[in-house]
Structure formats: structure tokens, C-alpha cells
Design an enzyme around this catalytic site. Sequence first.
Site, PDB file in Angstrom:
ATOM      1  N   VAL A 241     -46.327  21.969  51.600  1.00 42.87           N
ATOM      2  CA  VAL A 241     -47.375  21.015  51.955  1.00 42.87           C
ATOM      3  C   VAL A 241     -48.681  21.787  51.988  1.00 42.87           C
ATOM      4  O   VAL A 241     -48.705  22.971  52.323  1.00 42.87           O
ATOM      5  CB  VAL A 241     -47.119  20.306  53.311  1.00 42.87           C
ATOM      6  CG1 VAL A 241     -45.921  19.386  53.206  1.00 42.87           C
ATOM      7  CG2 VAL A 241     -46.935  21.282  54.431  1.00 42.87           C
ATOM      8  N   SER A 242     -49.751  21.116  51.611  1.00 42.21           N
ATOM      9  CA  SER A 242     -51.018  21.832  51.492  1.00 42.21           C
ATOM     10  C   SER A 242     -52.020  21.489  52.584  1.00 42.21           C
ATOM     11  O   SER A 242     -53.060  22.121  52.673  1.00 42.21           O
ATOM     12  CB  SER A 242     -51.642  21.565  50.118  1.00 42.21           C
ATOM     13  OG  SER A 242     -51.762  20.182  49.900  1.00 42.21           O
TER      14      SER A 242
END
Length: 147
Positions: free
Chosen positions: A9-10
Site C-alpha cells: 500500500v502506498s
Amino acid sequence: MKAAIYARVSTERQAERGTIGSQVQALRAHVAAAGDELAAEYRDNGHSGARLDRLRDAAEAGLFEVVWCLSPDRLARSYAYQVLIADELARFGVRLRFTDAPGLDEDDPQAKLLTQVQGVIAEYERYADIGIALIMPTARLCRLGSC
């Protein structure tokens, strides 16, 4: 075939929504459907890159033969990094498979092109989102007569 999965996830918002869990679930299902043996899981919150480094070290050590990732933009934020990582894995004899994109088989230039285009578009979308986030407050102020 021994397989590893990589989920990332960013943003903190994505982490809070638990999207990494849904990625892992989908990746496990694809590994099982492919008849591969799950040898390792790597989950990255997108900030440190430490899990990706561990995955690369494990690939070099020959601990698995294939890496499953949801899509090119989940492998890395930047298209250039996607290419570097894919090339590095190939040098180690590790295949890279995406659940949401065609494979990077050397024998299929169209599949490789499609995956590359998807990576470039994902990078563009990220920068477009940043641009929109920067423009929106100014647009609101202008509507209020403060510009």
C-alpha cells in the site's frame, strides 16, 4: 513451483482501509490456482521499501521461482523502478506474475508492452492526483473571490 507474494500500500489511508489484506487474499488465491507452493509473503506499507529489499535478497538466494503481485503499480510507484525490479528478478531466474496484468514473458512482446503501458499510466495517475490535490484548494479560494 515455489512462489512468493508481494503486496504494497502506498498511503496511510490505504493501510487504514486494510487494502493490503485484500491484496494478500487475492494473491494467495492466484498462487493456489496456478498450482504453486506459497514459500513467502512480503507486505510493504509503501514507505520503507524494506519488504521489497527482502524479497529481492530472497530471490537472489533462490528461495522461490515466481513472484506474484497484484499489478505493476503495486510492485513499485515509479515505472522506472518497476522495470529495474523486473529485470533484476529475471536475472535471478525468478518469474514475475501480476494478477491484474499480463505476464512479462519474453516471448510475448505484446503482453510486455501492455504491462509497461499499465505501469506508465499508473505513474501518470499518481502525479495527476497530486496535481489535482494542489489545484483544488486554489480553485475553492477563487470561487470564494479570494484569488
